[in-house]
Design an enzyme around this catalytic site. Structure first.
Site, PDB file in Angstrom:
ATOM      1  N   CYS A  86      51.702  46.972  65.275  1.00 13.21           N
ATOM      2  CA  CYS A  86      52.795  47.740  64.773  1.00 13.21           C
ATOM      3  C   CYS A  86      53.512  48.380  65.867  1.00 13.21           C
ATOM      4  O   CYS A  86      54.408  47.952  66.848  1.00 13.21           O
ATOM      5  CB  CYS A  86      52.622  48.771  63.534  1.00 13.21           C
ATOM      6  N   HIS A 203      48.847  45.082  60.207  1.00  7.28           N
ATOM      7  CA  HIS A 203      47.765  45.907  60.416  1.00  7.28           C
ATOM      8  C   HIS A 203      46.346  45.423  60.113  1.00  7.28           C
ATOM      9  O   HIS A 203      45.949  45.708  58.980  1.00  7.28           O
ATOM     10  CB  HIS A 203      47.980  47.374  59.620  1.00  7.28           C
ATOM     11  N   GLU A 205      43.620  46.578  61.297  1.00 11.16           N
ATOM     12  CA  GLU A 205      42.764  47.373  60.999  1.00 11.16           C
ATOM     13  C   GLU A 205      42.650  48.072  59.606  1.00 11.16           C
ATOM     14  O   GLU A 205      41.861  48.706  59.103  1.00 11.16           O
ATOM     15  CB  GLU A 205      42.863  48.947  62.128  1.00 11.16           C
TER      16      GLU A 205
END
Lengths: 236, 91
Positions: A86, A203, A205
């Site tokens: 990002c 993302h 994560e």
């Protein structure tokens, strides 16, 4: 495999990356403050999401000149593994480590939603656990993720299989309706020619554990660890 | 003292979603003659310099390295003295 996650003023996904790599994958990881100037001893550097320096001027434009960045650029140019997520992807673009630039989303809205990604290249250190054409479910959260590259750069990215992820439908069709931000070619993630620097807007994560609603992101980090443990070399 | 007035705009051909939205708004207000709107950035940089050539070089470098992203943007600027004399430079 030792990871470092870089913390810029305004980063807000660094703790999530720290948790995904440290607690979920059980790999050693340190947070590195943007004022540091040494990144020696790390096997992979992660530039996390967020709003570094308030995203002032352009997303990533000021972070690209943070004190730690010369060391990150040297590390990347020497073949070190670098992952930009990002805002981290935006910083890599501004630093010239990946080609192209980000524009504001074509819808002019900040998009915070789940997206489907088609794996276009599973031969990178970041994607070894996926099969070619596999559809992943990974969330995005950005206002400036509208990837742009001129026609010549785009053709080269395609020719050299540097487009790693594309936004697609749940069944893997790459359509304009599946594109959340207007990116050329539905591009969600690209890699450099040498194959050691990956940038992506979604993302991983945020989908690294069942409790988060998905685990496809964990497989991206696990691919890196597999690659490292196999002792693979790029270009071999 | 010199004042640099810097304009950063999208290159022709690069889609400007903000500009399109503004154009749509103006058309909705009844301004029928609009063919295009492009939104850019305007910066004022005060320089503690009197040498126009040096100031120009510095501004040029600032634009190239940070203020504009050469992949999607272009820039132009003027340098003004407090008296108001101005000159425009285009890269």
């Amino acid at each position: 495999m030792k990871f470092g996650v870089i913390v810029f003023p305004g980063s807000n996904c660094d703790q999530d990356v720290y948790h995904a790599i440290g607690s979920v994958l059980c790999q050693p990881i340190d947070s590195l403050w943007h004022g540091a100037t040494d990144v020696s001893g790390y096997d992979c550097l992660v530039l996390p999401g967020g709003f570094s320096y308030g995203d002032y001027l352009r997303a990533g434009a000021i972070a690209r000149f943070a004190p730690i960045m010369p060391a990150v650029i040297d590390f990347a140019r020497a073949g070190g593994l670098v992952l930009g997520i990002c805002n981290g992807f935006q910083i890599l673009l501004e630093a010239g480590l990946l080609p192209g630039a980000m524009r504001r989303n074509d819808c002019l809205q900040f998009r915070c939603q789940w997206t489907y990604l088609k794996v276009e290249n599973n031969t990178t250190p970041f994607t070894g656990r996926f099969h070619a054409g596999q559809v992943l479910r990974v969330p995005i959260a950005h206002g400036e993720g509208n990837y742009y590259a001129d026609a010549e750069t785009l053709a080269e990215l395609e020719r050299k299989h540097q487009v790693v992820f594309r936004y697609c439908t749940p069944t893997g069709e790459v359509t304009p309706a599946a594109n959340p931000n207007g990116s050329v070619g539905n591009i969600a993630g690209i890699i450099n020619q040498e194959g050691n620097i990956l940038g992506l807007m979604p993302h991983p994560e945020r989908c690294a554990e069942e409790i988060l609603g998905g685990t496809d992101g964990r497989e991206l980090f696990a691919s890196l660890v597999d690659w490292w443990q196999r002792g693979d070399c790029l270009g071999a | 003292m010199l004042l640099a007035r810097i304009y950063v705009t999208f290159k022709p051909g690069v889609l400007d979603p903000q500009g399109e939205a503004v154009a749509g708004g103006l058309k909705a207000m009844g301004y029928g003659g609009i063919t295009s709107v492009r939104v850019g950035k305007y910066l004022e940089v005060q320089l503690d310099l009197d040498d126009r050539d040096r100031a120009g070089q510095q501004v040029e470098e600032m634009c190239r390295r940070l203020l504009a992203n050469p992949v999607i943007e272009e820039y132009r600027y003027t340098l003004e003295e407090p008296a108001g004399a101005s000159r425009e430079a285009r890269p």
